[in-house]
Design a protein around this motif. Structure first.
Motif, mmCIF file in Angstrom:
data_model
loop_
_atom_site.group_PDB
_atom_site.id
_atom_site.type_symbol
_atom_site.label_atom_id
_atom_site.label_comp_id
_atom_site.label_asym_id
_atom_site.label_seq_id
_atom_site.Cartn_x
_atom_site.Cartn_y
_atom_site.Cartn_z
ATOM 1 N N VAL A 1 -10.062 5.157 0.413
ATOM 2 C CA VAL A 1 -9.390 4.276 -0.559
ATOM 3 C C VAL A 1 -7.983 3.925 -0.093
ATOM 4 O O VAL A 1 -7.553 2.764 -0.170
ATOM 5 C CB VAL A 1 -9.345 4.944 -1.948
ATOM 6 C CG1 VAL A 1 -8.651 4.024 -2.958
ATOM 7 C CG2 VAL A 1 -10.746 5.280 -2.426
ATOM 8 N N ASP A 2 -7.243 4.920 0.379
ATOM 9 C CA ASP A 2 -5.861 4.671 0.800
ATOM 10 C C ASP A 2 -5.801 3.701 1.977
ATOM 11 O O ASP A 2 -4.918 2.845 2.049
ATOM 12 C CB ASP A 2 -5.183 5.986 1.181
ATOM 13 C CG ASP A 2 -4.958 6.898 -0.019
ATOM 14 O OD1 ASP A 2 -4.949 6.373 -1.160
ATOM 15 O OD2 ASP A 2 -4.810 8.112 0.172
ATOM 16 N N ALA A 3 -6.739 3.845 2.916
ATOM 17 C CA ALA A 3 -6.744 2.954 4.075
ATOM 18 C C ALA A 3 -7.044 1.515 3.657
ATOM 19 O O ALA A 3 -6.375 0.573 4.098
ATOM 20 C CB ALA A 3 -7.769 3.428 5.096
ATOM 21 N N MET A 4 -8.047 1.324 2.788
ATOM 22 C CA MET A 4 -8.376 -0.035 2.351
ATOM 23 C C MET A 4 -7.227 -0.637 1.550
ATOM 24 O O MET A 4 -6.925 -1.836 1.688
ATOM 25 C CB MET A 4 -9.664 -0.036 1.536
ATOM 26 C CG MET A 4 -10.150 -1.432 1.160
ATOM 27 S SD MET A 4 -10.581 -2.462 2.595
ATOM 28 C CE MET A 4 -12.293 -1.954 2.855
ATOM 29 N N SER A 5 -6.565 0.163 0.731
ATOM 30 C CA SER A 5 -5.409 -0.335 -0.021
ATOM 31 C C SER A 5 -4.303 -0.790 0.919
ATOM 32 O O SER A 5 -3.674 -1.838 0.716
ATOM 33 C CB SER A 5 -4.871 0.754 -0.954
ATOM 34 O OG SER A 5 -5.768 1.042 -2.004
ATOM 35 N N ALA A 6 -4.070 0.002 1.971
ATOM 36 C CA ALA A 6 -3.028 -0.343 2.938
ATOM 37 C C ALA A 6 -3.361 -1.639 3.667
ATOM 38 O O ALA A 6 -2.486 -2.480 3.911
ATOM 39 C CB ALA A 6 -2.840 0.801 3.933
ATOM 40 N N LEU A 7 -4.627 -1.817 4.023
ATOM 41 C CA LEU A 7 -5.050 -3.025 4.731
ATOM 42 C C LEU A 7 -4.928 -4.262 3.848
ATOM 43 O O LEU A 7 -4.452 -5.321 4.293
ATOM 44 C CB LEU A 7 -6.486 -2.861 5.224
ATOM 45 C CG LEU A 7 -6.689 -1.813 6.326
ATOM 46 C CD1 LEU A 7 -8.167 -1.489 6.500
ATOM 47 C CD2 LEU A 7 -6.089 -2.282 7.645
ATOM 48 N N LEU A 8 -5.353 -4.148 2.598
ATOM 49 C CA LEU A 8 -5.220 -5.267 1.666
ATOM 50 C C LEU A 8 -3.751 -5.598 1.422
ATOM 51 O O LEU A 8 -3.349 -6.768 1.417
ATOM 52 C CB LEU A 8 -5.907 -4.944 0.343
ATOM 53 C CG LEU A 8 -7.426 -5.091 0.297
ATOM 54 C CD1 LEU A 8 -7.991 -4.444 -0.973
ATOM 55 C CD2 LEU A 8 -7.843 -6.556 0.362
ATOM 56 N N SER A 9 -2.932 -4.567 1.223
ATOM 57 C CA SER A 9 -1.510 -4.778 0.955
ATOM 58 C C SER A 9 -0.824 -5.424 2.152
ATOM 59 O O SER A 9 0.060 -6.272 1.995
ATOM 60 C CB SER A 9 -0.831 -3.447 0.616
ATOM 61 O OG SER A 9 -1.386 -2.874 -0.561
ATOM 62 N N GLU B 1 1.771 -5.038 -2.960
ATOM 63 C CA GLU B 1 0.920 -3.881 -3.209
ATOM 64 C C GLU B 1 -0.403 -4.302 -3.836
ATOM 65 O O GLU B 1 -0.444 -5.030 -4.822
ATOM 66 C CB GLU B 1 1.623 -2.883 -4.127
ATOM 67 C CG GLU B 1 0.814 -1.607 -4.338
ATOM 68 C CD GLU B 1 1.512 -0.600 -5.230
ATOM 69 O OE1 GLU B 1 0.944 0.481 -5.431
ATOM 70 O OE2 GLU B 1 2.613 -0.905 -5.724
ATOM 71 N N ALA B 2 -1.482 -3.832 -3.232
ATOM 72 C CA ALA B 2 -2.824 -4.085 -3.760
ATOM 73 C C ALA B 2 -3.502 -2.732 -3.939
ATOM 74 O O ALA B 2 -4.375 -2.346 -3.169
ATOM 75 C CB ALA B 2 -3.621 -4.970 -2.807
ATOM 76 N N ALA B 3 -3.047 -2.008 -4.949
ATOM 77 C CA ALA B 3 -3.565 -0.664 -5.192
ATOM 78 C C ALA B 3 -4.993 -0.748 -5.721
ATOM 79 O O ALA B 3 -5.265 -1.421 -6.715
ATOM 80 C CB ALA B 3 -2.672 0.076 -6.180
ATOM 81 N N LEU B 4 -5.893 -0.060 -5.039
ATOM 82 C CA LEU B 4 -7.294 -0.062 -5.435
ATOM 83 C C LEU B 4 -7.560 1.062 -6.430
ATOM 84 O O LEU B 4 -7.080 2.180 -6.271
ATOM 85 C CB LEU B 4 -8.191 0.121 -4.212
ATOM 86 C CG LEU B 4 -8.315 -1.099 -3.287
ATOM 87 C CD1 LEU B 4 -8.860 -0.672 -1.933
ATOM 88 C CD2 LEU B 4 -9.209 -2.163 -3.900
ATOM 89 N N THR B 5 -8.335 0.762 -7.448
ATOM 90 C CA THR B 5 -8.733 1.764 -8.431
ATOM 91 C C THR B 5 -10.248 1.718 -8.585
ATOM 92 O O THR B 5 -10.869 0.664 -8.392
ATOM 93 C CB THR B 5 -8.078 1.505 -9.799
ATOM 94 O OG1 THR B 5 -8.417 0.187 -10.257
ATOM 95 C CG2 THR B 5 -6.561 1.613 -9.697
#
Length: 416
Positions: free
Chosen positions: A374-382, A388-392
């Motif tokens: 999750v953290d990696a995908m959030s970082a890539l989107l952001s 910030e594109a925090a995934l939930t």
């Protein structure tokens, strides 16, 4: 979660990642090198130094690309259904060459399920393809993956869904990681945006096939509930399904003819929204002509519907040309005295999903992240969005069930 494919590292990495297995210790097969970005002297890390650094996303991705030799297949809608999805995949092919393969699902994927399934099967069973990205994951995606599983061990294939259109429970058992705009939660934001615009009525266009999908129905319910709270009249309008008997042209013509009727009935202080990509252009045109309000496209982006509706040419470089496109759209709206009547996200979500998914796949092939990090995908989107594109985790609005590999995000609005 599926095990990581055994690719590399010379040394066992000491860092653990969310939902990851330990990386393999084999030395990677390097087939190409990556040239540093213009104006920099940074080199890709040596094999023993290869690592995922969320503070330096692009350097990590470049190193992963250089350290792997697997291919990524991206399946998108056609240009007529969603140009952004199509163009974003084409951009990945241009950037990464034959490391990325791009193909499309049929326009009428509901009536041509077998053809869609055959496209998925073609790439899913190719041993050189290590990751399959489906954007959008329209109906047919799940049986397509099931077909692949008949002849291939899915432990060796990373499956990424973007903007899925099938039941969440079914999605999470096929895709390793799913990313999407917060289809349910955005309903509240849209109603609040309509209220900010000064609207007294909110018209929601959709059709039974879409309303049978949990996220889209949940979004509709959120809009309705928030409108009632804010004192906005909610109108649940049914439009023809573009994959039905009337076809795409019939559904688009309906929108062009129905919006003026709605404005005549409820007044210009009416906000409009439709769940279908192909209906965005006629809806934007009709709202513009009527002087009404448009809260956002179904796939939020400055590119989704606006350029075609306003007669603005989309740039070849969708990333580099974004600012100029936004300015042209703002001018077009301002010239008609309609500033503030249209809004969207400042960043194209469909493109962000493709870019982030592709970069995620390279990191996964390099053994730097797990199936669902999750953290990696959030970082890539952001990194792509510049915000910030925090995934939930997706929460089923009906059952309350939380999914750990179906992830959603929401960004702020851009007023035109």
């Amino acid at each position: 979660m599926k095990k990581l494919i055994a690719l590399m590292l010379v040394l066992v990495m000491a860092v653990s990642f969310a939902a990851c297995s330990q990386p393999a210790t084999e030395e990677p097969a390097t087939t190409e090198t990556t040239t540093p970005a213009e104006g920099t002297t940074e080199e890709a890390p040596a094999a023993g130094e290869l690592k995922w650094d969320p503070t330096n996303v692009q350097a990590s991705v470049e190193a992963a690309v250089a350290a792997t030799d697997g291919k990524i297949a991206i399946i998108t809608n056609t240009v007529s259904q969603n140009e952004e999805e199509y163009r974003s995949a084409a951009a990945m092919v241009e950037k990464y060459g034959d490391r990325v393969i791009h193909d499309t699902m049929p326009d009428n994927f509901m009536a041509e399920q077998e053809q869609f399934i055959s496209v998925i099967n073609k790439y899913g069973t190719d041993p050189d393809v290590k990751c399959l990205i489906i954007n959008q994951a329209c109906p047919g995606s799940n049986p397509g993956i099931d077909k692949v599983a008949e002849v291939r061990d899915l432990k060796d294939l990373l499956v990424i869904y973007c903007t899925p259109q099938e039941n969440p429970t079914d999605i999470t058992t096929r895709a390793d990681i799913t990313i999407s705009v917060d289809e349910v939660g955005k309903g509240t934001f849209m109603a609040e945006k309509a209220n900010e615009m000064g609207c007294k009525t909110f018209v929601h266009y959709s059709f039974p096939r879409h309303m049978a999908q949990v996220p889209l129905a949940g979004c509709r319910d959120k809009i309705k509930a928030k409108c009632e709270e804010l004192g906005i009249e909610f109108v649940d309008a049914t439009a023809p399904d573009p994959t039905g008997d009337s076809g795409l042209s019939g559904s688009q013509q309906f929108i062009l003819e129905d919006v003026p009727k709605m404005v005549e009935k409820y007044g210009k202080e009416t906000a409009f929204f439709t769940t279908n990509c192909a209906m965005q252009v006629p809806l934007i045109k009709a709202v513009y002509d009527a002087g009404a309000y448009y809260v956002q496209p179904c796939c939020p982006s400055p590119y989704h519907g606006f350029p075609s509706a306003f007669g603005i040419e989309s740039p070849e470089d969708l990333v580099g040309g974004l600012d100029a496109t936004i300015e042209a759209e703002k001018k077009y709206v301002a010239d008609a005295g309609l500033t503030g009547h249209f809004s969207t996200w400042a960043v194209p979500a469909s493109i962000a999903n493709t870019v982030a998914g592709t970069e995620y796949a390279f990191l996964w092939m390099a053994g730097l992240i797990g199936d669902c990090d999750v953290d990696a995908m959030s970082a890539l989107l952001s990194d792509y969005c510049g915000a910030e594109a925090a995934l939930t985790p997706f929460v089923d609005p009906g059952t309350g069930e939380v999914t750990d590999n179906y992830l959603v995000y929401q960004l702020g609005y851009l007023d035109l």
